[in-house]
Motif scaffolding. Structure first.
Motif, PDB file in Angstrom:
ATOM      1  N   LYS A  68       7.155  33.679  60.196  1.00  0.00           N
ATOM      2  CA  LYS A  68       5.964  34.071  59.445  1.00  0.00           C
ATOM      3  C   LYS A  68       5.246  35.150  60.249  1.00  0.00           C
ATOM      4  N   ASN A  69       5.195  36.355  59.694  1.00  0.00           N
ATOM      5  CA  ASN A  69       4.519  37.464  60.356  1.00  0.00           C
ATOM      6  C   ASN A  69       3.012  37.238  60.278  1.00  0.00           C
ATOM      7  N   MET A  70       2.336  37.260  61.411  1.00  0.00           N
ATOM      8  CA  MET A  70       0.921  36.941  61.450  1.00  0.00           C
ATOM      9  C   MET A  70       0.042  38.185  61.456  1.00  0.00           C
ATOM     10  N   GLN A  71       0.337  39.139  62.296  1.00  0.00           N
ATOM     11  CA  GLN A  71      -0.460  40.355  62.351  1.00  0.00           C
ATOM     12  C   GLN A  71       0.237  41.381  63.221  1.00  0.00           C
ATOM     13  N   CYS A  72      -0.125  42.636  63.024  1.00  0.00           N
ATOM     14  CA  CYS A  72       0.430  43.719  63.834  1.00  0.00           C
ATOM     15  C   CYS A  72      -0.444  43.944  65.055  1.00  0.00           C
ATOM     16  N   PHE A  73       0.189  44.071  66.178  1.00  0.00           N
ATOM     17  CA  PHE A  73      -0.507  44.384  67.423  1.00  0.00           C
ATOM     18  C   PHE A  73      -0.699  45.895  67.516  1.00  0.00           C
ATOM     19  N   MET A  74       0.314  46.625  67.110  1.00  0.00           N
ATOM     20  CA  MET A  74       0.319  48.077  67.028  1.00  0.00           C
ATOM     21  C   MET A  74       1.489  48.433  66.120  1.00  0.00           C
ATOM     22  N   PRO A  75       1.642  49.682  65.704  1.00  0.00           N
ATOM     23  CA  PRO A  75       2.763  50.008  64.831  1.00  0.00           C
ATOM     24  C   PRO A  75       4.108  49.560  65.420  1.00  0.00           C
ATOM     25  N   LEU A  76       4.876  48.865  64.624  1.00  0.00           N
ATOM     26  CA  LEU A  76       6.195  48.337  64.965  1.00  0.00           C
ATOM     27  C   LEU A  76       6.180  47.244  66.032  1.00  0.00           C
ATOM     28  N   VAL A  77       5.024  46.652  66.283  1.00  0.00           N
ATOM     29  CA  VAL A  77       4.922  45.489  67.171  1.00  0.00           C
ATOM     30  C   VAL A  77       4.041  44.466  66.469  1.00  0.00           C
ATOM     31  N   SER A  78       4.623  43.321  66.116  1.00  0.00           N
ATOM     32  CA  SER A  78       3.838  42.308  65.419  1.00  0.00           C
ATOM     33  C   SER A  78       4.052  40.938  66.034  1.00  0.00           C
ATOM     34  N   CYS A  79       3.166  40.021  65.717  1.00  0.00           N
ATOM     35  CA  CYS A  79       3.214  38.653  66.183  1.00  0.00           C
ATOM     36  C   CYS A  79       3.637  37.762  65.022  1.00  0.00           C
ATOM     37  N   GLY A  80       4.389  36.748  65.323  1.00  0.00           N
ATOM     38  CA  GLY A  80       4.806  35.827  64.277  1.00  0.00           C
ATOM     39  C   GLY A  80       4.952  34.423  64.827  1.00  0.00           C
ATOM     40  N   ILE A  81       5.193  33.482  63.925  1.00  0.00           N
ATOM     41  CA  ILE A  81       5.408  32.098  64.309  1.00  0.00           C
ATOM     42  C   ILE A  81       6.706  31.627  63.665  1.00  0.00           C
ATOM     43  N   ILE A  82       7.523  30.965  64.436  1.00  0.00           N
ATOM     44  CA  ILE A  82       8.834  30.509  63.987  1.00  0.00           C
ATOM     45  C   ILE A  82       8.672  29.251  63.153  1.00  0.00           C
ATOM     46  N   ASN A  83       9.409  29.187  62.052  1.00  0.00           N
ATOM     47  CA  ASN A  83       9.395  28.010  61.190  1.00  0.00           C
ATOM     48  C   ASN A  83      10.794  27.408  61.157  1.00  0.00           C
ATOM     49  N   GLY A  84      10.880  26.150  61.559  1.00  0.00           N
ATOM     50  CA  GLY A  84      12.144  25.425  61.525  1.00  0.00           C
ATOM     51  C   GLY A  84      12.956  25.560  62.797  1.00  0.00           C
ATOM     52  N   GLY A  85      13.909  24.679  62.955  1.00  0.00           N
ATOM     53  CA  GLY A  85      14.817  24.704  64.096  1.00  0.00           C
ATOM     54  C   GLY A  85      14.179  24.228  65.389  1.00  0.00           C
ATOM     55  N   ASP A  86      14.900  24.457  66.468  1.00  0.00           N
ATOM     56  CA  ASP A  86      14.469  24.005  67.796  1.00  0.00           C
ATOM     57  C   ASP A  86      13.197  24.689  68.286  1.00  0.00           C
TER      58      ASP A  86
END
Length: 60
Positions: free
Chosen positions: A11-29
């Protein structure tokens, strides 16, 4: 490592700068872990320090 974790999506949360973003992993280990998505060749030699500082401010 990410592919072997059997995650479902990021799940993409927000962009830190162009072509660099933060996200959170869903599912798995790695479920519920934060991840940085960065295009290759983006940022200077200090880009990882900037990303770490940003993460500390936003997610602590």
């Amino acid at each position: 490592m990410l592919n072997s974790s059997e995650f479902k999506f990021i799940k993409n949360m927000q962009c830190f700068m162009p072509l660099v973003s933060c996200g959170i992993i869903n599912g798995g280990d790695l479920d519920s872990k934060y991840v940085i998505l960065k295009g290759g060749g983006i940022g200077g030699p200090d880009i990882y320090f900037k990303i770490i500082d940003y993460f500390k401010k936003v997610y602590n």
